[in-house]
Design an enzyme around this catalytic site. Sequence first.
Site, PDB file in Angstrom:
ATOM      1  N   LYS A 102       1.080  -0.721   0.403  1.00  0.00           N
ATOM      2  CA  LYS A 102      -0.332   0.291  -0.546  1.00  0.00           C
ATOM      3  C   LYS A 102       1.356   1.361  -0.247  1.00  0.00           C
ATOM      4  O   LYS A 102       2.058   1.074   0.644  1.00  0.00           O
ATOM      5  CB  LYS A 102      -1.349   0.115   1.061  1.00  0.00           C
ATOM      6  CG  LYS A 102      -0.538   0.138   2.593  1.00  0.00           C
ATOM      7  CD  LYS A 102      -1.311  -0.423   3.537  1.00  0.00           C
ATOM      8  CE  LYS A 102       0.301  -0.580   4.799  1.00  0.00           C
ATOM      9  NZ  LYS A 102       1.395  -1.657   4.717  1.00  0.00           N
ATOM     10  N   TYR A 185      -2.411   4.907   6.247  1.00  0.00           N
ATOM     11  CA  TYR A 185      -2.729   4.176   7.329  1.00  0.00           C
ATOM     12  C   TYR A 185      -4.007   4.570   8.379  1.00  0.00           C
ATOM     13  O   TYR A 185      -4.882   4.149   8.716  1.00  0.00           O
ATOM     14  CB  TYR A 185      -2.288   4.295   8.571  1.00  0.00           C
ATOM     15  CG  TYR A 185      -0.100   2.678   7.654  1.00  0.00           C
ATOM     16  CD1 TYR A 185      -0.689   2.077   8.571  1.00  0.00           C
ATOM     17  CD2 TYR A 185       0.620   3.469   7.647  1.00  0.00           C
ATOM     18  CE1 TYR A 185       0.509   0.961   8.357  1.00  0.00           C
ATOM     19  CE2 TYR A 185       1.302   2.685   6.865  1.00  0.00           C
ATOM     20  CZ  TYR A 185       1.422   0.964   7.149  1.00  0.00           C
ATOM     21  OH  TYR A 185       2.307   0.670   6.853  1.00  0.00           O
TER      22      TYR A 185
END
Length: 367
Positions: A102, A185
């Site tokens: 990611k 995040y």
Amino acid sequence: MKKNPKRVRYAVVATGHIVQVAVLPAFAHAENSELAAIFTGDPEKGKKLAKKYGVPAFHYDDLEQALGDEKIDVAYIAMPNAQHRAYTERCARAGVHVLCEKPMAASEADCRAMIAACEKAGVHLMIAYRLHFDPATIEAIKIAQSGKLGELRYFSSVFGMQAASPNIRLNKKSGGGALLDLGVYCVNAARYLFRAEPTEVVAFAASNNDPRFKETEEMHSAVLRFPEDRLATFTCSFGATDNGVVELVGTKGVLRLDPAYSYVEPIAHQLTLGGKKKERVFPRGDQFAPELIYFSDCILKGRKPEPDGNEGFADVRIMLAIMKSAKSGRAVKLTPMTPQKPIKPSQKITRPPVGKVKLVNVKAPAK
């Protein structure tokens, strides 16, 4: 019932810091997964890592040929963000499943192309959200959805570090910047704790004239509006001391995670209900082996993995809206999107922590 003895064969594409300190060592804890090849653009690094792990190392240019020759099942892609699409497409065309770091990509178009390429090739695509398998995160989700906190009202988070320079994460062309690297995040945490998708964002960016941030902003702050008039706020920075905290506040209580996003420290919960505080510390563990174990299990059993490409796309579209808002100085509406599938308690997988690793031709991203 006998266990399937087959082990899924992985190629790790890239040999940067996170790969060396976490991904490569994780195979020792992933009983259904086997490290079978390494790809790098640095021949010297490849030679040393090949000797260390007992697998062949190849140059990126030889990707397709080597994937076939080594009978690779999965490619773990840890290239710079802007290159995720190209390598996902190459691996998919070679008939290889993809586990991609990611953020999924640096644009919505790239995310869609990655999903389409894997669907066309009939291979699985999973995005490497390590916290989706972490006991502390899964317990936080359980508390959030239990009603203990009452009606959830707001989420707040900070995530920062002092980025070392030079650093690929500070390179705009590579898809760098604190928002994509750290903010993902915070965005993902707000979504899985609220179990909803935001409808609007307002954001600001700042850099404080630091020469490190000529190409990318030092930090972003954002407010995300969620259904039921809930708000999520966060600040991420590449120019601040190490920190990573989450607070989820409801009408009856508060849940605080500090640190919230770390893979090298224990994660601590502080739950406050009725003025009484209860603390719980989740010991440090290997957060990367569970990703490998889970994805391999999906492949062996022919099951669609979560988090998939749609999960990755959901975060990327929000971060791009944050960039747009920060640049324009205006709020940005988000097209309604069906909430992604919730993280299941069954995804909780624990393995012992990785020991200290000697790095080969790579520096830590933080000062």
